[in-house]
Design a protein around this motif. Structure first.
Motif, PDB file in Angstrom:
ATOM      1  N   SER A 182       0.821  -1.387   0.111  1.00  0.00           N
ATOM      2  CA  SER A 182       0.070  -0.077  -0.016  1.00  0.00           C
ATOM      3  C   SER A 182       0.940   1.385  -0.080  1.00  0.00           C
ATOM      4  CB  SER A 182      -0.819  -0.055   1.202  1.00  0.00           C
ATOM      5  OG  SER A 182      -0.110  -0.049   2.349  1.00  0.00           O
ATOM      6  N   LYS A 183       1.999   1.298   0.356  1.00  0.00           N
ATOM      7  CA  LYS A 183       2.902   2.225   0.374  1.00  0.00           C
ATOM      8  C   LYS A 183       4.371   1.800  -0.295  1.00  0.00           C
ATOM      9  CE  LYS A 183       1.059   4.663   4.454  1.00  0.00           C
ATOM     10  NZ  LYS A 183       1.558   5.230   5.912  1.00  0.00           N
ATOM     11  N   GLY A 184       5.325   2.982  -0.400  1.00  0.00           N
ATOM     12  CA  GLY A 184       6.401   2.539  -0.935  1.00  0.00           C
ATOM     13  C   GLY A 184       6.505   3.165  -2.438  1.00  0.00           C
ATOM     14  N   LEU A 185       7.638   3.539  -2.726  1.00  0.00           N
ATOM     15  CA  LEU A 185       8.035   4.086  -3.977  1.00  0.00           C
ATOM     16  C   LEU A 185       7.701   3.238  -5.359  1.00  0.00           C
ATOM     17  CD1 LEU A 185      10.887   6.364  -3.256  1.00  0.00           C
ATOM     18  CD2 LEU A 185       8.840   7.141  -3.989  1.00  0.00           C
ATOM     19  N   GLY A 186       8.058   1.771  -4.794  1.00  0.00           N
ATOM     20  CA  GLY A 186       7.654   0.850  -5.864  1.00  0.00           C
ATOM     21  C   GLY A 186       6.254   0.960  -6.200  1.00  0.00           C
ATOM     22  N   THR A 187       5.414   0.759  -5.239  1.00  0.00           N
ATOM     23  CA  THR A 187       3.980   0.928  -5.221  1.00  0.00           C
ATOM     24  C   THR A 187       3.343   2.173  -5.976  1.00  0.00           C
ATOM     25  OG1 THR A 187       3.773  -0.294  -3.336  1.00  0.00           O
ATOM     26  CG2 THR A 187       1.750   0.933  -4.213  1.00  0.00           C
ATOM     27  N   ALA A 188       4.288   3.209  -5.936  1.00  0.00           N
ATOM     28  CA  ALA A 188       3.984   4.443  -6.447  1.00  0.00           C
ATOM     29  C   ALA A 188       4.347   4.496  -8.083  1.00  0.00           C
ATOM     30  CB  ALA A 188       4.772   5.687  -5.919  1.00  0.00           C
ATOM     31  N   ILE A 189       5.354   3.736  -8.270  1.00  0.00           N
ATOM     32  CA  ILE A 189       5.658   3.671  -9.795  1.00  0.00           C
ATOM     33  C   ILE A 189       4.586   2.618 -10.500  1.00  0.00           C
ATOM     34  CG2 ILE A 189       7.212   2.424 -11.215  1.00  0.00           C
ATOM     35  CD1 ILE A 189       9.401   3.420  -9.383  1.00  0.00           C
ATOM     36  N   SER A 190       4.212   1.418  -9.706  1.00  0.00           N
ATOM     37  CA  SER A 190       3.175   0.665 -10.301  1.00  0.00           C
ATOM     38  C   SER A 190       1.853   1.315 -10.514  1.00  0.00           C
ATOM     39  CB  SER A 190       2.834  -0.647  -9.383  1.00  0.00           C
ATOM     40  OG  SER A 190       2.149  -1.269  -9.680  1.00  0.00           O
ATOM     41  N   LEU A 191       1.472   2.200  -9.710  1.00  0.00           N
ATOM     42  CA  LEU A 191       0.162   2.973  -9.795  1.00  0.00           C
ATOM     43  C   LEU A 191       0.397   3.867 -10.801  1.00  0.00           C
ATOM     44  CD1 LEU A 191      -0.843   3.401  -6.078  1.00  0.00           C
ATOM     45  CD2 LEU A 191      -1.819   1.817  -7.627  1.00  0.00           C
ATOM     46  N   ALA A 192       1.303   4.696 -11.041  1.00  0.00           N
ATOM     47  CA  ALA A 192       1.479   5.816 -11.819  1.00  0.00           C
ATOM     48  C   ALA A 192       1.522   4.909 -13.308  1.00  0.00           C
ATOM     49  CB  ALA A 192       2.800   6.444 -11.712  1.00  0.00           C
ATOM     50  N   SER A 193       2.237   3.838 -13.258  1.00  0.00           N
ATOM     51  CA  SER A 193       2.451   3.211 -14.656  1.00  0.00           C
ATOM     52  C   SER A 193       0.997   2.753 -15.278  1.00  0.00           C
ATOM     53  CB  SER A 193       3.269   2.249 -14.534  1.00  0.00           C
ATOM     54  OG  SER A 193       4.446   2.324 -14.571  1.00  0.00           O
ATOM     55  N   SER A 194       0.248   2.190 -14.287  1.00  0.00           N
ATOM     56  CA  SER A 194      -1.112   1.792 -14.563  1.00  0.00           C
ATOM     57  C   SER A 194      -2.128   2.926 -15.142  1.00  0.00           C
ATOM     58  CB  SER A 194      -1.849   1.176 -13.623  1.00  0.00           C
ATOM     59  OG  SER A 194      -1.961   2.074 -12.335  1.00  0.00           O
ATOM     60  N   MET A 195      -1.912   3.987 -14.632  1.00  0.00           N
ATOM     61  CA  MET A 195      -2.666   5.133 -15.200  1.00  0.00           C
ATOM     62  C   MET A 195      -1.936   5.907 -16.097  1.00  0.00           C
ATOM     63  SD  MET A 195      -4.294   6.700 -11.202  1.00  0.00           S
ATOM     64  CE  MET A 195      -2.696   6.816 -10.489  1.00  0.00           C
ATOM     65  N   ASN A 196      -0.983   5.729 -16.615  1.00  0.00           N
ATOM     66  CA  ASN A 196      -0.117   6.122 -17.636  1.00  0.00           C
ATOM     67  C   ASN A 196       0.072   7.771 -17.305  1.00  0.00           C
ATOM     68  OD1 ASN A 196       1.120   6.391 -20.164  1.00  0.00           O
ATOM     69  ND2 ASN A 196      -0.559   7.316 -21.274  1.00  0.00           N
ATOM     70  N   ARG A 197       0.882   7.867 -15.900  1.00  0.00           N
ATOM     71  CA  ARG A 197       1.352   9.022 -15.545  1.00  0.00           C
ATOM     72  C   ARG A 197       2.982   9.089 -15.612  1.00  0.00           C
ATOM     73  NH1 ARG A 197      -0.877  10.331  -9.735  1.00  0.00           N
ATOM     74  NH2 ARG A 197       0.401  12.290 -10.108  1.00  0.00           N
ATOM     75  N   LEU A 198       3.194   9.221 -16.546  1.00  0.00           N
ATOM     76  CA  LEU A 198       4.785   9.262 -16.935  1.00  0.00           C
ATOM     77  C   LEU A 198       5.625   9.978 -15.891  1.00  0.00           C
ATOM     78  CD1 LEU A 198       6.868   7.598 -18.809  1.00  0.00           C
ATOM     79  CD2 LEU A 198       6.718   9.532 -20.436  1.00  0.00           C
ATOM     80  N   ALA A 199       5.131  11.391 -15.867  1.00  0.00           N
ATOM     81  CA  ALA A 199       6.027  12.191 -14.826  1.00  0.00           C
ATOM     82  C   ALA A 199       6.112  11.692 -13.551  1.00  0.00           C
ATOM     83  CB  ALA A 199       5.160  13.731 -14.901  1.00  0.00           C
ATOM     84  N   ALA A 200       5.148  11.163 -13.064  1.00  0.00           N
ATOM     85  CA  ALA A 200       4.743  10.616 -11.537  1.00  0.00           C
ATOM     86  C   ALA A 200       6.054   9.420 -11.561  1.00  0.00           C
ATOM     87  CB  ALA A 200       3.383  10.031 -11.253  1.00  0.00           C
ATOM     88  N   VAL A 201       6.259   8.637 -12.722  1.00  0.00           N
ATOM     89  CA  VAL A 201       6.825   7.426 -12.763  1.00  0.00           C
ATOM     90  C   VAL A 201       8.366   8.076 -12.308  1.00  0.00           C
ATOM     91  CG1 VAL A 201       7.924   5.514 -13.980  1.00  0.00           C
ATOM     92  CG2 VAL A 201       5.411   5.858 -13.852  1.00  0.00           C
ATOM     93  N   TRP A 202       8.638   8.883 -13.524  1.00  0.00           N
ATOM     94  CA  TRP A 202      10.060   9.425 -13.043  1.00  0.00           C
ATOM     95  C   TRP A 202      10.544  10.189 -12.001  1.00  0.00           C
ATOM     96  CZ3 TRP A 202      14.205   7.586 -15.798  1.00  0.00           C
ATOM     97  CH2 TRP A 202      13.990   7.116 -17.023  1.00  0.00           C
ATOM     98  N   ALA A 203       9.131  10.679 -11.457  1.00  0.00           N
ATOM     99  CA  ALA A 203       9.628  11.477 -10.038  1.00  0.00           C
ATOM    100  C   ALA A 203       9.960  10.439  -8.758  1.00  0.00           C
ATOM    101  CB  ALA A 203       8.192  12.044  -9.657  1.00  0.00           C
ATOM    102  N   SER A 204       9.331   9.438  -9.093  1.00  0.00           N
ATOM    103  CA  SER A 204       9.615   8.105  -8.058  1.00  0.00           C
ATOM    104  C   SER A 204      11.117   7.850  -8.359  1.00  0.00           C
ATOM    105  CB  SER A 204       8.521   7.182  -8.204  1.00  0.00           C
ATOM    106  OG  SER A 204       7.320   7.566  -7.913  1.00  0.00           O
ATOM    107  N   ILE A 205      11.282   7.617  -9.605  1.00  0.00           N
ATOM    108  CA  ILE A 205      12.587   7.041  -9.917  1.00  0.00           C
ATOM    109  C   ILE A 205      13.829   7.968  -9.435  1.00  0.00           C
ATOM    110  CG2 ILE A 205      14.309   6.640 -11.783  1.00  0.00           C
ATOM    111  CD1 ILE A 205      11.863   5.370 -13.331  1.00  0.00           C
ATOM    112  N   ALA A 206      13.476   9.258  -9.434  1.00  0.00           N
ATOM    113  CA  ALA A 206      14.330  10.341  -9.121  1.00  0.00           C
ATOM    114  C   ALA A 206      14.647  10.426  -7.673  1.00  0.00           C
ATOM    115  CB  ALA A 206      13.878  11.942  -9.417  1.00  0.00           C
ATOM    116  N   ILE A 207      13.583  10.199  -6.877  1.00  0.00           N
ATOM    117  CA  ILE A 207      13.655  10.156  -5.331  1.00  0.00           C
ATOM    118  C   ILE A 207      14.564   8.743  -5.089  1.00  0.00           C
ATOM    119  CG2 ILE A 207      12.619   9.826  -3.211  1.00  0.00           C
ATOM    120  CD1 ILE A 207      10.214  11.255  -4.629  1.00  0.00           C
ATOM    121  N   LEU A 208      14.366   7.694  -5.954  1.00  0.00           N
ATOM    122  CA  LEU A 208      15.088   6.438  -5.500  1.00  0.00           C
ATOM    123  C   LEU A 208      16.383   6.642  -5.744  1.00  0.00           C
ATOM    124  CD1 LEU A 208      12.684   3.731  -7.121  1.00  0.00           C
ATOM    125  CD2 LEU A 208      13.085   4.056  -4.552  1.00  0.00           C
ATOM    126  N   ALA A 209      16.811   7.412  -6.653  1.00  0.00           N
ATOM    127  CA  ALA A 209      18.315   7.706  -7.291  1.00  0.00           C
ATOM    128  C   ALA A 209      19.082   8.570  -6.083  1.00  0.00           C
ATOM    129  CB  ALA A 209      18.355   8.493  -8.552  1.00  0.00           C
TER     130      ALA A 209
END
Length: 277
Positions: free
Chosen positions: A221-248
């Motif tokens: 229910s939480k975590g950046l991996g979950t955020a990436i999965s939810l953003a990918s399912s809704m085609n929110r590309l900026a949200a996917v890369w925002a989560s990746i940037a925080i992981l970096a």
């Protein structure tokens, strides 16, 4: 006649004053990184213009981070807790087993093949089974992250425990030192550089392990991996890369932390003394 004071010239070594070290304030330390980041920024914007379905503009990523900052902070904290918890679990288990396999050859022949099998097993396939066994809480994620961090620590630490110079061991044998005393005063200090070499790998790798666990373990229910999965399912590309940037950023901060810790702990080691010149 007043007595004149004679001032003797100081030796060259004493006349030499130590200049304060500028460290990261010196342009040669930070300027190459800044130039590289600027270059990467230009290349990113060019790629976002040419491939809008792959790379969003940097301003869109910044807007996403600003508007949903609380959500990303909560997700980053959840992922960081999983990463550090799994890292601690893997570190303790690997360190204890490294001592066992270095002290007992029979245990080494029994444990190391199993450790190699675990290392080559795809953990994405194990995560759903762990969820079935332990539920939807944090424990499956800690186990997955710990397994990812386990093998490098085990291999490096066991090698460091066994690479003690024979003359040093011979001296301890002549004074009738026990096996425990030899382990504590000789083998473990000798293994510290090897352990920190492994930690420089597994500290950032623990973030990867936590994200893999979140993506592969159902019920997250939480975590950046979950955020990436939810953003990918809704085609929110900026949200996917925002989560990746925080992981970096998290991975870089963990690497910086273990590097500073290594300098603090291994100040006595010859490699640290050589680097400080």
């Amino acid at each position: 006649m007043a007595e004149q004071e004679v001032i003797m010239p100081l030796p060259a070594a004493r006349r030499r004053t130590r200049r304060p070290s500028l460290g990261f304030l010196h342009p040669r330390m930070w300027l190459p990184l800044v130039l590289m980041l600027v270059l990467l920024g230009f290349l990113w914007q060019w790629g976002a213009h040419k491939l809008p379905y792959l790379l969003p503009p940097l301003e869109d990523i910044g807007t996403t981070l600003k508007e949903d900052s609380e959500y990303y902070l909560d997700s980053a904290w959840a992922t960081l807790k999983e990463a550090l918890g799994g890292l601690g679990l893997g570190l303790v288990c690997a360190f204890v087993l490294a001592i066992v396999v270095s002290e007992f050859p029979l245990a080494r022949r029994a444990i190391m093949p199993v450790a190699v099998i675990l290392n080559v097993t795809p953990l994405v396939a194990i995560a759903p089974a762990l969820v079935v066994a332990f539920g939807f809480g944090m424990l499956p994620k800690l186990i997955v992250t710990g397994l990812i961090c386990f093998f490098p620590i085990l291999i490096n630490t066991s090698m460091g425990l066994r690479t003690v110079p024979q003359p040093v061991l011979q001296v301890y044998r002549t004074v009738n030192a026990s096996r425990l005393e030899t382990l504590w005063y000789i083998r473990i200090p000798s293994a510290m550089p090897y352990l920190f070499a492994a930690l420089r790998i597994v500290f950032p790798l623990s973030i990867v392990g936590a994200v893999v666990a979140e993506l592969s373990a159902a019920g997250s229910s939480k975590g950046l991996g979950t955020a990436i999965s939810l953003a990918s399912s809704m085609n929110r590309l900026a949200a996917v890369w925002a989560s990746i940037a925080i992981l970096a950023v998290l991975g870089s901060l963990l690497l910086l932390a273990v590097t500073l810790l290594e300098r603090r702990v291994l100040h006595w080691h010859e490699t640290r003394q050589g680097s400080g010149r």
